[in-house]
Design an enzyme around this catalytic site. Structure first.
Site, PDB file in Angstrom:
ATOM      1  N   SER A  62       4.080   6.423   9.982  1.00  0.00           N
ATOM      2  CA  SER A  62       4.143   4.749   9.189  1.00  0.00           C
ATOM      3  C   SER A  62       4.312   2.966   9.429  1.00  0.00           C
ATOM      4  O   SER A  62       5.244   2.616  10.452  1.00  0.00           O
ATOM      5  CB  SER A  62       5.376   5.280   8.257  1.00  0.00           C
ATOM      6  OG  SER A  62       5.588   4.037   7.123  1.00  0.00           O
ATOM      7  N   HIS A 121      -0.089   6.255   8.733  1.00  0.00           N
ATOM      8  CA  HIS A 121       0.501   6.373   7.870  1.00  0.00           C
ATOM      9  C   HIS A 121       0.516   4.592   7.072  1.00  0.00           C
ATOM     10  O   HIS A 121       1.545   4.233   8.028  1.00  0.00           O
ATOM     11  CB  HIS A 121       1.476   7.051   7.392  1.00  0.00           C
ATOM     12  CG  HIS A 121       2.315   8.352   6.282  1.00  0.00           C
ATOM     13  ND1 HIS A 121       1.770   8.805   5.484  1.00  0.00           N
ATOM     14  CD2 HIS A 121       2.866   7.289   5.187  1.00  0.00           C
ATOM     15  CE1 HIS A 121       2.032   8.879   3.993  1.00  0.00           C
ATOM     16  NE2 HIS A 121       2.848   7.714   4.509  1.00  0.00           N
ATOM     17  N   ASP A 166       1.824   3.143   4.139  1.00  0.00           N
ATOM     18  CA  ASP A 166       2.599   2.739   2.793  1.00  0.00           C
ATOM     19  C   ASP A 166       1.702   2.418   1.862  1.00  0.00           C
ATOM     20  O   ASP A 166       2.599   0.780   1.512  1.00  0.00           O
ATOM     21  CB  ASP A 166       3.736   3.047   2.322  1.00  0.00           C
ATOM     22  CG  ASP A 166       3.839   4.133   3.354  1.00  0.00           C
ATOM     23  OD1 ASP A 166       3.773   5.728   2.864  1.00  0.00           O
ATOM     24  OD2 ASP A 166       4.888   4.577   4.218  1.00  0.00           O
ATOM     25  N   MET A 215       2.320   0.365  -1.833  1.00  0.00           N
ATOM     26  CA  MET A 215       3.627   0.228  -3.094  1.00  0.00           C
ATOM     27  C   MET A 215       3.318  -1.361  -4.055  1.00  0.00           C
ATOM     28  O   MET A 215       3.071  -1.674  -3.304  1.00  0.00           O
ATOM     29  CB  MET A 215       5.210   0.005  -2.747  1.00  0.00           C
ATOM     30  CG  MET A 215       5.209   1.143  -1.535  1.00  0.00           C
ATOM     31  SD  MET A 215       6.546   1.259  -1.252  1.00  0.00           S
ATOM     32  CE  MET A 215       6.936   2.217   0.618  1.00  0.00           C
ATOM     33  N   HIS A 242      -0.619   6.238   1.489  1.00  0.00           N
ATOM     34  CA  HIS A 242       0.220   7.240   0.861  1.00  0.00           C
ATOM     35  C   HIS A 242      -0.035   6.413  -0.221  1.00  0.00           C
ATOM     36  O   HIS A 242       0.515   5.512  -0.624  1.00  0.00           O
ATOM     37  CB  HIS A 242       1.283   7.150   1.560  1.00  0.00           C
ATOM     38  CG  HIS A 242       2.603   7.811   0.510  1.00  0.00           C
ATOM     39  ND1 HIS A 242       3.545   8.012   1.152  1.00  0.00           N
ATOM     40  CD2 HIS A 242       2.427   8.869  -0.625  1.00  0.00           C
ATOM     41  CE1 HIS A 242       4.417   8.465  -0.434  1.00  0.00           C
ATOM     42  NE2 HIS A 242       3.671   8.737  -1.354  1.00  0.00           N
ATOM     43  N   MET A 299       1.619   5.108  -3.606  1.00  0.00           N
ATOM     44  CA  MET A 299       2.595   5.111  -4.327  1.00  0.00           C
ATOM     45  C   MET A 299       2.368   4.255  -6.083  1.00  0.00           C
ATOM     46  O   MET A 299       3.096   2.776  -5.895  1.00  0.00           O
ATOM     47  CB  MET A 299       4.321   4.474  -3.916  1.00  0.00           C
ATOM     48  CG  MET A 299       3.943   5.783  -2.661  1.00  0.00           C
ATOM     49  SD  MET A 299       5.855   6.056  -1.436  1.00  0.00           S
ATOM     50  CE  MET A 299       4.459   4.927   0.236  1.00  0.00           C
ATOM     51  N   MET A 325       7.621  15.065  -0.288  1.00  0.00           N
ATOM     52  CA  MET A 325       8.067  13.765   0.362  1.00  0.00           C
ATOM     53  C   MET A 325      10.227  14.607   0.018  1.00  0.00           C
ATOM     54  O   MET A 325      10.631  15.408  -0.561  1.00  0.00           O
ATOM     55  CB  MET A 325       8.566  13.448  -1.176  1.00  0.00           C
ATOM     56  CG  MET A 325       7.597  11.997  -0.845  1.00  0.00           C
ATOM     57  SD  MET A 325       6.869  10.513  -0.378  1.00  0.00           S
ATOM     58  CE  MET A 325       7.997  10.479  -0.099  1.00  0.00           C
ATOM     59  N   ASP A 363       7.053  13.650   4.031  1.00  0.00           N
ATOM     60  CA  ASP A 363       7.259  12.118   4.579  1.00  0.00           C
ATOM     61  C   ASP A 363       8.783  11.339   3.877  1.00  0.00           C
ATOM     62  O   ASP A 363       9.249  11.872   3.115  1.00  0.00           O
ATOM     63  CB  ASP A 363       6.766  11.063   3.772  1.00  0.00           C
ATOM     64  CG  ASP A 363       6.572  10.103   3.874  1.00  0.00           C
ATOM     65  OD1 ASP A 363       6.796   9.458   5.012  1.00  0.00           O
ATOM     66  OD2 ASP A 363       5.347   9.251   3.397  1.00  0.00           O
TER      67      ASP A 363
HETATM   68  C1  DX5 Z   1       8.815   6.191   2.284  1.00  0.00           C
HETATM   69  C2  DX5 Z   1       7.373   5.538   2.305  1.00  0.00           C
HETATM   70  C3  DX5 Z   1       7.606   7.053   3.944  1.00  0.00           C
HETATM   71  C4  DX5 Z   1       8.204   5.600   4.736  1.00  0.00           C
HETATM   72  C5  DX5 Z   1       8.725   5.905   5.495  1.00  0.00           C
HETATM   73  O1  DX5 Z   1       8.238   6.210   0.320  1.00  0.00           O
HETATM   74  O2  DX5 Z   1       6.299   6.808   1.949  1.00  0.00           O
HETATM   75  O3  DX5 Z   1       5.944   6.709   4.291  1.00  0.00           O
HETATM   76  O4  DX5 Z   1       7.651   4.874   5.788  1.00  0.00           O
HETATM   77  O5  DX5 Z   1       9.913   5.868   6.485  1.00  0.00           O
HETATM   78  P1  DX5 Z   1      11.057   6.535   7.809  1.00  0.00           P
HETATM   79  O6  DX5 Z   1      10.724   7.907   8.141  1.00  0.00           O
HETATM   80  O7  DX5 Z   1      12.215   5.536   8.512  1.00  0.00           O
HETATM   81  O8  DX5 Z   1      11.822   7.560   6.686  1.00  0.00           O
HETATM   82 ZN    ZN Z   2       4.122   7.253   2.809  1.00  0.00          ZN
END
Ligand code: DX5
Ligand code: ZN
Length: 220
Positions: A8, A31, A33, A35, A64, A66, A135, A173
């Site tokens: 990620s 990956h 993220d 948000m 991903h 969110m 998750m 994840d």
């Molecule tokens: C959290 C994200 C993850 C995050 C994971 O909301 O969806 O993808 O980057 O990070 P680590 O591996 O540090 O938990």
């Molecule tokens: Zn993620």
């Protein structure tokens, strides 16, 4: 397909994304993220960065989302270059229609479940998906502690997938590390997202290899 590792970029240096991607050239996916400060309290990156990353790195992008209203926004991530787009079922209005739209545009369609969202109500939808994301932290931030309470759901999801003879990948994840990846693999996950465990390591590519090796060892 076997075991796949998706670092990620949330834990990487946002000022040098292309270089960071190159440090994990042995990864199966990058990956990303996304948000929106509504579905989760954090705000990260969006379409322009995905477009730029697509041009800068040969590694396929696993986005991903969110975000609220993925029905409206998710298809644009395919157009921006994502090979896989995962929306949260808690935010989607019409998950079947959305999954079909993502596939029709040529991407893999993923659906994510927050820790408190059960998998059973979606049993009949699984055939519409290419990936299910369970998750293992509350989405929103990297670097959180792995939630072992999510593992029984990973196990139940694996049973549903196998019972229906489906091809879909099962992703975990959040808090995935050399210490926790084996438990996830043993429970039936086959795609592993890791942010801190990869990008906070001195050699991110070695961290990717180690995660892959430990996941394999746990399923032998
Ligand atoms: C959290 C994200 C993850 C995050 C994971 O909301 O969806 O993808 O980057 O990070 P680590 O591996 O540090 O938990
Ligand atoms: Zn993620």
């Amino acid at each position: 397909m076997g075991i796949q590792i998706a670092p990620s970029i949330l834990a990487s240096d946002f000022a040098h994304l292309a270089d960071e991607a190159e440090r994990v050239s042995n990864a199966d996916w990058l990956h990303v993220d996304v948000m929106d400060n509504h579905f989760v309290p954090n705000l990260t990156i969006g379409l322009p960065v995905v477009e730029a990353l697509k041009k800068a790195s040969p590694i396929p992008l696993d986005c991903h989302l969110m975000i609220e209203d993925p029905d409206r926004w998710a298809p644009a991530y395919v157009e921006a270059g994502a090979g896989s787009v995962t929306f949260h079922v808690e935010a989607a209005t019409a998950p079947v229609r959305l999954a079909r739209e993502l596939r029709a545009l040529g991407a893999r369609a993923g659906m994510a479940l927050r820790p408190a969202t059960p998998v059973e109500p979606y049993e009949d939808l699984l055939d519409e998906l290419d990936m299910l994301l369970v998750m293992t932290v509350e989405p929103g931030f990297g670097g959180q502690e792995f939630l072992d309470l999510c593992l029984p759901k990973v196990r139940r999801a694996r049973q549903l997938i196998d019972r229906h003879g489906l091809e879909l990948w099962l992703q975990v994840d959040g808090g995935v590390s050399a210490e926790t990846v084996g438990r996830c693999a043993e429970a039936g996950a086959d795609v592993f997202v890791a942010g801190s465990a990869v990008f906070r390591a001195d050699a991110p590519d070695h961290a990717v290899d180690e995660l892959r090796e430990r996941a394999r060892a746990a399923t032998r």
